[in-house]
Write an enzyme that holds these catalytic residues in place. Structure first.
Site, PDB file in Angstrom:
ATOM      1  N   ASP A  34     -36.207   0.835   3.320  1.00 39.63           N
ATOM      2  CA  ASP A  34     -35.919   1.501   2.040  1.00 39.63           C
ATOM      3  C   ASP A  34     -36.955   2.586   1.781  1.00 39.63           C
ATOM      4  O   ASP A  34     -38.060   2.553   2.335  1.00 39.63           O
ATOM      5  CB  ASP A  34     -35.987   0.485   0.883  1.00 39.63           C
ATOM      6  CG  ASP A  34     -34.934  -0.597   1.020  1.00 39.63           C
ATOM      7  OD1 ASP A  34     -33.926  -0.365   1.710  1.00 39.63           O
ATOM      8  OD2 ASP A  34     -35.146  -1.680   0.435  1.00 39.63           O
TER       9      ASP A  34
HETATM   10  N1  URA Z   1     -35.650  -5.598   3.334  1.00 37.91           N
HETATM   11  C1  URA Z   1     -35.617  -4.830   2.218  1.00 37.91           C
HETATM   12  O1  URA Z   1     -35.246  -5.285   1.157  1.00 37.91           O
HETATM   13  N2  URA Z   1     -35.995  -3.551   2.327  1.00 37.91           N
HETATM   14  C2  URA Z   1     -36.444  -2.986   3.470  1.00 37.91           C
HETATM   15  O2  URA Z   1     -36.807  -1.811   3.498  1.00 37.91           O
HETATM   16  C3  URA Z   1     -36.499  -3.813   4.603  1.00 37.91           C
HETATM   17  C4  URA Z   1     -36.091  -5.109   4.524  1.00 37.91           C
END
Ligand code: URA
Length: 237
Positions: free
Chosen positions: A105
């Site tokens: 993310d």
């Molecule tokens: N899980 C999440 O919630 N976000 C990420 O970026 C990676 C794994």
């Protein structure tokens, strides 16, 4: 990377695998100018010239492999119409079109492989290869051991119940709890969703290990080339 000649011809769009086998058996395919009769032959298309009926296949691009310690504020999509910062912006001095293996993310930090090797990227992301992904998660407030054990067994998130995972508490601060979690899946916002199920909010998420690779000396925003040994190890996964 060496591949079966049939596979190379099929991927280059020359023929279906079966027809590619027929082309080889009928002596229409050459490698470095020598006609091939054995359809199971393995060839590295980057290192060797492959021709069908005397016409060279377009050369395969040289493959590049990097490990990035992703900073927060960058998205992992290759194209973006909203003018947001992309991790490819960090690679402008590398004059090759690269893409990340999987996604983190925008606000997540940590290790991510960036490459132009589509085969390897596909395999590393395929659930059947069960690649280990370790994260250090900071949540707001606290979490009970019962909630941790529920997450360990699997909780219902988008796309079904999450697979069993390793999860343990590292420490508590006044306002937060810091945990270590190792998962094998890579669903969208997986860790945030898993914590949401037990009523916890993730405030910081850092991926500290992916497929055995850790950030080591890489500072946030820095990247390095993977070594030959690391690349070979990934290909053996
Ligand atoms: N899980 C999440 O919630 N976000 C990420 O970026 C990676 C794994």
């Amino acid at each position: 990377m060496e591949k079966r000649l049939q596979t190379i011809l099929a991927r280059a769009g020359i023929a279906s695998r079966r027809h590619a086998a027929e082309l080889i058996e009928s002596g229409k395919v050459s490698v470095d100018g020598v006609l091939v009769a054995e359809k199971g032959m393995r060839v590295d298309p980057v290192k060797h010239e492959i021709a069908v009926n005397g016409r060279l296949l377009p050369g395969e691009e040289e493959k590049h492999y990097y490990l990035l310690n992703k900073p927060a504020g960058y998205i992992c999509t290759v194209t973006d119409t909203h003018g947001r910062r992309k991790i490819s912006d960090l690679f402008t001095r590398v004059n090759v079109r690269l893409y990340p293996v999987g996604r983190l993310d925008k606000d997540t930090t940590g290790v991510i492989i960036v490459t132009n090797d589509g085969d390897l990227a596909y395999r590393l992301q395929h659930p059947s290869f069960k690649v280990d992904k370790e994260y250090i998660v900071t949540i707001s407030g606290s979490i009970t051991s019962r909630e941790i054990s529920k997450m360990r067994k699997g909780v219902d998130i988008d796309g079904g119940v999450s697979a069993p995972c390793e999860i343990s508490e590292i420490r508590k601060t006044r306002d937060n709890t810091i945990l270590r979690i190792v998962i094998h899946e890579g669903r969208k916002r997986q860790i945030k969703q898993m914590f949401e199920v037990v009523g916890c909010r993730v405030v910081l998420l850092d991926r500290v290990r992916y497929a055995g690779l850790t950030s080591g000396k890489l500072k946030c925003g820095e990247f390095r080339k993977l070594t030959e040994e690391e690349i070979e190890k990934l290909k053996r996964i």
